[in-house]
Design a protein around this motif. Sequence first.
Motif, PDB file in Angstrom:
ATOM      1  N   GLY A 198       0.838  -1.190   0.000  1.00 24.94           N
ATOM      2  CA  GLY A 198       0.000   0.000   0.000  1.00 24.94           C
ATOM      3  C   GLY A 198       0.873   1.241   0.000  1.00 24.94           C
ATOM      4  O   GLY A 198       2.106   1.156   0.043  1.00 24.94           O
ATOM      5  N   GLN A 199       0.242   2.390  -0.039  1.00 27.04           N
ATOM      6  CA  GLN A 199       0.971   3.652  -0.003  1.00 27.04           C
ATOM      7  C   GLN A 199       1.755   3.742   1.293  1.00 27.04           C
ATOM      8  O   GLN A 199       1.237   3.426   2.357  1.00 27.04           O
ATOM      9  CB  GLN A 199       0.009   4.840  -0.091  1.00 27.04           C
ATOM     10  CG  GLN A 199       0.702   6.186  -0.116  1.00 27.04           C
ATOM     11  CD  GLN A 199       1.508   6.382  -1.380  1.00 27.04           C
ATOM     12  OE1 GLN A 199       0.959   6.378  -2.468  1.00 27.04           O
ATOM     13  NE2 GLN A 199       2.808   6.545  -1.255  1.00 27.04           N
ATOM     14  N   ALA A 200       2.990   4.140   1.195  1.00 21.25           N
ATOM     15  CA  ALA A 200       3.832   4.354   2.361  1.00 21.25           C
ATOM     16  C   ALA A 200       4.474   5.728   2.222  1.00 21.25           C
ATOM     17  O   ALA A 200       4.703   6.206   1.109  1.00 21.25           O
ATOM     18  CB  ALA A 200       4.902   3.277   2.466  1.00 21.25           C
ATOM     19  N   LEU A 201       4.738   6.342   3.339  1.00 18.32           N
ATOM     20  CA  LEU A 201       5.351   7.667   3.308  1.00 18.32           C
ATOM     21  C   LEU A 201       6.804   7.622   3.773  1.00 18.32           C
ATOM     22  O   LEU A 201       7.436   8.667   3.912  1.00 18.32           O
ATOM     23  CB  LEU A 201       4.528   8.647   4.140  1.00 18.32           C
ATOM     24  CG  LEU A 201       3.079   8.827   3.652  1.00 18.32           C
ATOM     25  CD1 LEU A 201       2.315   9.760   4.568  1.00 18.32           C
ATOM     26  CD2 LEU A 201       3.035   9.327   2.215  1.00 18.32           C
ATOM     27  N   MET A 202       7.334   6.417   3.994  1.00 20.78           N
ATOM     28  CA  MET A 202       8.758   6.259   4.332  1.00 20.78           C
ATOM     29  C   MET A 202       9.523   5.799   3.082  1.00 20.78           C
ATOM     30  O   MET A 202      10.397   6.483   2.612  1.00 20.78           O
ATOM     31  CB  MET A 202       8.936   5.254   5.467  1.00 20.78           C
ATOM     32  CG  MET A 202       8.292   5.728   6.758  1.00 20.78           C
ATOM     33  SD  MET A 202       9.100   7.159   7.426  1.00 20.78           S
ATOM     34  CE  MET A 202      10.135   6.417   8.617  1.00 20.78           C
ATOM     35  N   VAL A 203       9.172   4.630   2.565  1.00 21.51           N
ATOM     36  CA  VAL A 203       9.735   4.131   1.307  1.00 21.51           C
ATOM     37  C   VAL A 203       8.574   4.016   0.334  1.00 21.51           C
ATOM     38  O   VAL A 203       7.665   3.217   0.528  1.00 21.51           O
ATOM     39  CB  VAL A 203      10.441   2.768   1.474  1.00 21.51           C
ATOM     40  CG1 VAL A 203      10.904   2.237   0.126  1.00 21.51           C
ATOM     41  CG2 VAL A 203      11.612   2.879   2.439  1.00 21.51           C
ATOM     42  N   GLU A 204       8.607   4.834  -0.685  1.00 21.73           N
ATOM     43  CA  GLU A 204       7.531   4.872  -1.674  1.00 21.73           C
ATOM     44  C   GLU A 204       7.463   3.507  -2.368  1.00 21.73           C
ATOM     45  O   GLU A 204       8.492   2.941  -2.722  1.00 21.73           O
ATOM     46  CB  GLU A 204       7.834   6.005  -2.664  1.00 21.73           C
ATOM     47  CG  GLU A 204       6.619   6.635  -3.289  1.00 21.73           C
ATOM     48  CD  GLU A 204       6.011   5.785  -4.368  1.00 21.73           C
ATOM     49  OE1 GLU A 204       4.799   5.850  -4.547  1.00 21.73           O
ATOM     50  OE2 GLU A 204       6.753   5.043  -5.051  1.00 21.73           O
ATOM     51  N   PRO A 205       6.256   2.926  -2.525  1.00 25.14           N
ATOM     52  CA  PRO A 205       6.160   1.542  -3.006  1.00 25.14           C
ATOM     53  C   PRO A 205       6.747   1.295  -4.397  1.00 25.14           C
ATOM     54  O   PRO A 205       7.325   0.235  -4.626  1.00 25.14           O
ATOM     55  CB  PRO A 205       4.664   1.237  -2.972  1.00 25.14           C
ATOM     56  CG  PRO A 205       3.969   2.515  -2.723  1.00 25.14           C
ATOM     57  CD  PRO A 205       4.952   3.486  -2.173  1.00 25.14           C
ATOM     58  N   HIS A 206       6.632   2.232  -5.321  1.00 24.09           N
ATOM     59  CA  HIS A 206       7.229   2.033  -6.637  1.00 24.09           C
ATOM     60  C   HIS A 206       8.740   1.825  -6.509  1.00 24.09           C
ATOM     61  O   HIS A 206       9.306   0.915  -7.104  1.00 24.09           O
ATOM     62  CB  HIS A 206       6.962   3.231  -7.560  1.00 24.09           C
ATOM     63  CG  HIS A 206       5.526   3.442  -7.901  1.00 24.09           C
ATOM     64  ND1 HIS A 206       4.676   4.167  -7.101  1.00 24.09           N
ATOM     65  CD2 HIS A 206       4.799   3.037  -8.963  1.00 24.09           C
ATOM     66  CE1 HIS A 206       3.479   4.196  -7.658  1.00 24.09           C
ATOM     67  NE2 HIS A 206       3.521   3.516  -8.792  1.00 24.09           N
ATOM     68  N   GLN A 207       9.379   2.680  -5.727  1.00 26.60           N
ATOM     69  CA  GLN A 207      10.830   2.572  -5.560  1.00 26.60           C
ATOM     70  C   GLN A 207      11.209   1.317  -4.780  1.00 26.60           C
ATOM     71  O   GLN A 207      12.226   0.691  -5.076  1.00 26.60           O
ATOM     72  CB  GLN A 207      11.408   3.817  -4.878  1.00 26.60           C
ATOM     73  CG  GLN A 207      11.614   4.957  -5.845  1.00 26.60           C
ATOM     74  CD  GLN A 207      10.512   5.989  -5.755  1.00 26.60           C
ATOM     75  OE1 GLN A 207       9.771   6.040  -4.800  1.00 26.60           O
ATOM     76  NE2 GLN A 207      10.395   6.814  -6.776  1.00 26.60           N
ATOM     77  N   GLY A 208      10.416   0.955  -3.782  1.00 31.65           N
ATOM     78  CA  GLY A 208      10.697  -0.268  -3.028  1.00 31.65           C
ATOM     79  C   GLY A 208      10.655  -1.502  -3.909  1.00 31.65           C
ATOM     80  O   GLY A 208      11.541  -2.362  -3.839  1.00 31.65           O
ATOM     81  N   PHE A 209       9.640  -1.592  -4.766  1.00 41.27           N
ATOM     82  CA  PHE A 209       9.541  -2.727  -5.675  1.00 41.27           C
ATOM     83  C   PHE A 209      10.659  -2.704  -6.721  1.00 41.27           C
ATOM     84  O   PHE A 209      11.189  -3.745  -7.094  1.00 41.27           O
ATOM     85  CB  PHE A 209       8.179  -2.753  -6.367  1.00 41.27           C
ATOM     86  CG  PHE A 209       7.051  -3.263  -5.508  1.00 41.27           C
ATOM     87  CD1 PHE A 209       7.232  -4.292  -4.591  1.00 41.27           C
ATOM     88  CD2 PHE A 209       5.788  -2.715  -5.623  1.00 41.27           C
ATOM     89  CE1 PHE A 209       6.186  -4.769  -3.816  1.00 41.27           C
ATOM     90  CE2 PHE A 209       4.731  -3.183  -4.860  1.00 41.27           C
ATOM     91  CZ  PHE A 209       4.928  -4.208  -3.951  1.00 41.27           C
ATOM     92  N   ALA A 210      10.997  -1.530  -7.216  1.00 45.41           N
ATOM     93  CA  ALA A 210      12.094  -1.430  -8.190  1.00 45.41           C
ATOM     94  C   ALA A 210      13.412  -1.860  -7.547  1.00 45.41           C
ATOM     95  O   ALA A 210      14.223  -2.557  -8.173  1.00 45.41           O
ATOM     96  CB  ALA A 210      12.198  -0.006  -8.733  1.00 45.41           C
TER      97      ALA A 210
END
Length: 183
Positions: free
Chosen positions: A13-25
């Motif tokens: 889901g949306q996170a404000l610490m590690v943005e999910p798009h960048q985390g998955f990348a």
Amino acid sequence: MVHWTHAERLWQGQALMVEPHQGFAYAAGAGFRVPVGLGVTLMPLRHPYEAALQARSLAMTTGHPVVAGFGPGARPFQQSLLAEPYSSPLTLAREYLTAVRGLLDGALVDTNGVYVSGHMALPSFPAPKVEVGLGVLRAGMARLAGEVADVAITWMTPAAYLRDTVIPAVTEGAKGPIGPGPG
């Protein structure tokens, strides 16, 4: 888990610490290339063009289909970013998802809506499929999801509410357009 179990997709889901798009990348770059789902990212944080670009980029980075889910977020969150909350989250969601879907389909999106305006197109490039999802909490958004989204995304929703409210509303929306109604 997706590699080692019967799970079909890794969700964030949306996170404000590690943005999910960048985390998955990052995970894909580390060798964990699996189907992923964004359930849901918040519309006030990004323009539909960037949303489509980020979702397609994630599909290209992982090499797998992506479910890109979007939602308007809570009214206090909207107000903190936009000065005022959306007067009609349904109108916002319709305009936003229609633009994102068009961009992902390779269309020229020329729109002048209440919330989404622009003359835009993504450069054509082969990528795994991106399904567009809509976060659903109530019947109105569920009907809209049935109409304009590939996927309806719920969170902590009791089975009886899914059976009695969400699924019938999604089914109704899939039959044809609904009016904008109250958000």
